[in-house]
Motif scaffolding. Structure first.
Motif, PDB file in Angstrom:
ATOM      1  N   UNK A  20       0.827  -1.245  -0.001  1.00  0.00           N
ATOM      2  CA  UNK A  20       0.110   0.160   0.067  1.00  0.00           C
ATOM      3  C   UNK A  20       0.800   1.236  -0.032  1.00  0.00           C
ATOM      4  N   UNK A  21       1.950   1.295   0.685  1.00  0.00           N
ATOM      5  CA  UNK A  21       2.797   2.530   0.793  1.00  0.00           C
ATOM      6  C   UNK A  21       3.377   2.698  -0.542  1.00  0.00           C
ATOM      7  N   UNK A  22       3.568   1.641  -1.394  1.00  0.00           N
ATOM      8  CA  UNK A  22       4.060   1.736  -2.657  1.00  0.00           C
ATOM      9  C   UNK A  22       3.331   2.249  -3.876  1.00  0.00           C
ATOM     10  N   UNK A  23       2.112   2.264  -3.535  1.00  0.00           N
ATOM     11  CA  UNK A  23       0.997   2.901  -4.536  1.00  0.00           C
ATOM     12  C   UNK A  23       0.823   4.414  -4.512  1.00  0.00           C
ATOM     13  N   UNK A  24       1.815   4.826  -5.133  1.00  0.00           N
ATOM     14  CA  UNK A  24       1.814   6.313  -5.115  1.00  0.00           C
ATOM     15  C   UNK A  24       0.613   6.818  -5.530  1.00  0.00           C
ATOM     16  N   UNK A  25       0.023   6.431  -6.527  1.00  0.00           N
ATOM     17  CA  UNK A  25      -1.065   7.167  -7.077  1.00  0.00           C
ATOM     18  C   UNK A  25      -2.187   7.193  -6.104  1.00  0.00           C
ATOM     19  N   UNK A  26      -2.138   6.606  -4.961  1.00  0.00           N
ATOM     20  CA  UNK A  26      -3.224   6.550  -3.940  1.00  0.00           C
ATOM     21  C   UNK A  26      -2.859   7.473  -2.803  1.00  0.00           C
ATOM     22  N   UNK A  27      -1.721   8.214  -2.874  1.00  0.00           N
ATOM     23  CA  UNK A  27      -1.174   9.164  -1.798  1.00  0.00           C
ATOM     24  C   UNK A  27      -2.255  10.284  -1.783  1.00  0.00           C
ATOM     25  N   UNK A  28      -2.909  10.973  -2.754  1.00  0.00           N
ATOM     26  CA  UNK A  28      -4.067  11.891  -2.344  1.00  0.00           C
ATOM     27  C   UNK A  28      -5.031  11.227  -1.283  1.00  0.00           C
ATOM     28  N   UNK A  29      -5.296  10.013  -1.175  1.00  0.00           N
ATOM     29  CA  UNK A  29      -6.091   9.565  -0.231  1.00  0.00           C
ATOM     30  C   UNK A  29      -5.862   9.713   1.067  1.00  0.00           C
ATOM     31  N   UNK A  30      -4.392   9.943   1.658  1.00  0.00           N
ATOM     32  CA  UNK A  30      -4.084   9.814   2.657  1.00  0.00           C
ATOM     33  C   UNK A  30      -2.901  10.970   3.086  1.00  0.00           C
ATOM     34  N   UNK A  31      -2.430  11.450   2.119  1.00  0.00           N
ATOM     35  CA  UNK A  31      -1.334  12.549   2.478  1.00  0.00           C
ATOM     36  C   UNK A  31      -1.956  13.906   2.290  1.00  0.00           C
ATOM     37  N   UNK A  32      -2.070  14.854   3.115  1.00  0.00           N
ATOM     38  CA  UNK A  32      -2.724  16.232   3.135  1.00  0.00           C
ATOM     39  C   UNK A  32      -2.078  16.821   2.235  1.00  0.00           C
ATOM     40  N   UNK A  33      -2.844  17.484   1.386  1.00  0.00           N
ATOM     41  CA  UNK A  33      -2.247  18.370   0.379  1.00  0.00           C
ATOM     42  C   UNK A  33      -1.889  17.887  -0.903  1.00  0.00           C
ATOM     43  N   UNK A  34      -1.789  16.593  -1.105  1.00  0.00           N
ATOM     44  CA  UNK A  34      -1.416  15.924  -2.176  1.00  0.00           C
ATOM     45  C   UNK A  34      -2.386  15.723  -3.000  1.00  0.00           C
ATOM     46  N   UNK A  35      -2.403  16.587  -4.116  1.00  0.00           N
ATOM     47  CA  UNK A  35      -3.589  16.589  -5.186  1.00  0.00           C
ATOM     48  C   UNK A  35      -3.659  15.377  -6.284  1.00  0.00           C
ATOM     49  N   UNK A  36      -2.598  15.129  -6.690  1.00  0.00           N
ATOM     50  CA  UNK A  36      -2.210  14.025  -7.625  1.00  0.00           C
ATOM     51  C   UNK A  36      -0.826  13.591  -7.263  1.00  0.00           C
ATOM     52  N   UNK A  37      -0.551  12.261  -7.723  1.00  0.00           N
ATOM     53  CA  UNK A  37       0.615  11.612  -7.557  1.00  0.00           C
ATOM     54  C   UNK A  37       0.886  10.419  -8.539  1.00  0.00           C
ATOM     55  N   UNK A  38       2.040  10.320  -9.151  1.00  0.00           N
ATOM     56  CA  UNK A  38       2.360   9.310 -10.033  1.00  0.00           C
ATOM     57  C   UNK A  38       3.674   8.382  -9.939  1.00  0.00           C
ATOM     58  N   UNK A  39       4.135   7.183 -10.333  1.00  0.00           N
ATOM     59  CA  UNK A  39       5.143   6.992  -9.977  1.00  0.00           C
ATOM     60  C   UNK A  39       5.866   7.121 -11.597  1.00  0.00           C
ATOM     61  N   UNK A  40       7.094   7.394 -11.697  1.00  0.00           N
ATOM     62  CA  UNK A  40       7.795   7.633 -13.293  1.00  0.00           C
ATOM     63  C   UNK A  40       8.883   6.483 -13.138  1.00  0.00           C
TER      64      UNK A  40
END
Length: 143
Positions: A20-40
């Motif tokens: 779960x910690x490695x699913x960067x695209x889901x960070x907006x669900x639990x990290x305050x202020x993150x609007x979008x995230x993606x792995x590159x």
């Protein structure tokens, strides 16, 4: 540099928390202020963040120490931030998630605004603690 360490115990096995910690695209669900995230490619992550009324984009380099269940990261530009997550099994169905953040208080204030000194340290501590609690809710709902 200032260092902050916080932890939370979650009711899932260590493998589930690690995944779960490695699913960067889901960070907006639990990290305050993150609007979008993606792995590159190349162990990098890109985050669109809004904090203190300011929108910013960050790139971070991420490295794993999978055998030790440690994920380290650092921004590849301004502001300079670094940290890690380490996971330790408590028992078969519970895991301790330890977050460590290294930051320069002046840089954080310049980048995001906010209070100075002790008040700023308290605000960052509350934010990290809140994000860990949100991660706990997220990972336990995903069972």
């Amino acid at each position: 540099m200032s260092t902050l360490e916080e932890h939370v115990d979650v009711g899932v096995p260590v493998d589930k928390a690690w995944e779960s910690l490695h699913r960067v695209e889901n960070y907006p669900r639990f990290v305050e202020g993150v609007r979008a995230a993606r792995t590159e490619a190349g162990g990098r992550a890109h985050l669109d963040v809004e904090a203190g009324g300011r929108a910013r984009e960050f790139d971070a380099e991420v490295s794993d120490h999978g055998d030790e269940r440690v994920m380290e990261w650092h921004t590849s530009g301004a502001p300079e931030l670094a940290g890690s997550f380490s996971l330790q099994p408590i028992d078969r169905n519970h895991t301790r998630v330890q977050a460590r953040l290294e930051y320069d208080p002046g840089t954080i204030r310049e980048t995001f605004g906010g209070p100075k000194g002790f008040a700023q340290a308290n605000a960052i501590e509350r934010l990290v603690r809140s994000d860990l609690e949100h991660f706990k809710e997220y990972v336990e709902q995903e069972r």
